[in-house]
Design an enzyme around this catalytic site. Structure first.
Site: not given
Length: 282
Positions: A37, A147, A149
């Protein structure tokens, strides 16, 4: 840094910023912030005059048997990470503030959601898209940072922003990893010591697959089996999925070519972890 807890105040501030022509970088999160983050926040700080961070654990994106109540929360930690990374406004609303009455409208995502996590978590991306529609309207961002991910989430968000002509630029940011390769995640705290030692094999399996693809393998089934075998050999986790698709369309492919994503989800005793790599198949 100013902490905002009401929609009305946040909208008033961002309306004024928008009217004055200032660029707003927005990072939506569910809190329990980590280095992944922080990377998003730093990029937002570099590219915008104002940075807005939201911390909101969104109940709409959790299924009935998922970990909404167990999801880690630590607002003091989040405030510190926000201050250290140049956040101007931390938007921290309650569930009652975001959803003051029964929701009469939701954003239903019809593409890119029938595979990977979308297949395993029905309704999840409708919850994500609905809360983001609200947050985008509240914060009026110039750019929003996500992100990779959650690569499927990025693909879904890019699609719905285009479909609804939302005037925000979506900025995908590379996965941030621990030194041993494990993708940073708020849920990593649920791993036992033994599972934490095994968890880097998720990324290890993806790296092996990438090497095989770069060496010329073009059969998706062979690559997916390679990933599954590696995880099953070196961890006690259960493979939820190990799939390969075109990216960002997330359409099935018979041959590895063009931009693709290789994504995995593995269930350990108390947590489910995801990881992925995107690459160009020649």
């Amino acid at each position: 840094m100013k902490i905002i807890t009401t929609v009305q105040e946040m909208q008033q501030i961002t309306n004024e910023l928008h009217a004055s022509g200032k660029s707003i970088g927005f990072v939506p999160t569910m809190g329990y912030l980590h280095e992944g983050h922080a990377t998003l926040l730093r990029k937002a700080r570099e590219e915008n005059e104002i940075v807005v961070l939201s911390v909101f654990v969104n109940p709409l994106q959790f299924g009935p048997n998922e970990d909404l109540d167990r999801y880690p929360r630590d607002i003091d930690r989040d405030e510190n990470v926000a201050k250290e990374n140049g956040v101007d406004y931390l938007f921290y609303p309650s569930v009652e503030e975001m959803y003051p009455a029964e929701q009469t409208t939701t954003v239903e995502v019809v593409k890119r959601t029938d595979v990977l996590c979308g297949k395993q978590r029905p309704g999840h991306f409708a919850g994500v898209a609905t809360v983001l529609m609200k947050l985008f309207n509240i914060t009026l961002p110039t750019r929003a940072y996500f992100g990779m991910k959650d690569a499927q989430q990025v693909a879904v968000i890019e699609g719905f922003v285009t479909d609804f002509n939302i005037p925000v630029t979506i900025v995908p940011v590379d996965i941030v990893r621990e030194e041993d390769g494990l993708a940073k995640s708020s849920r990593n705290v649920y791993l036992s010591l033994e599972e934490r030692e095994e968890a880097p094999h998720l990324y290890g399996s993806l790296c092996i697959a990438k090497e095989r693809i770069e060496a010329g393998e073009r059969n998706p089934e062979i690559i997916m089996n390679l990933v599954k075998e590696h995880i099953e050999k070196y961890t006690k986790g259960t493979v939820d999925y190990a799939d390969l698709y075109a990216y960002p369309s997330l359409k099935a492919i018979n041959k590895i070519e063009g931009r693709i994503i290789l994504a995995i989800a593995v269930k350990f005793e108390n947590v489910r972890l995801i990881d992925n790599i995107t690459l160009m198949g020649k």
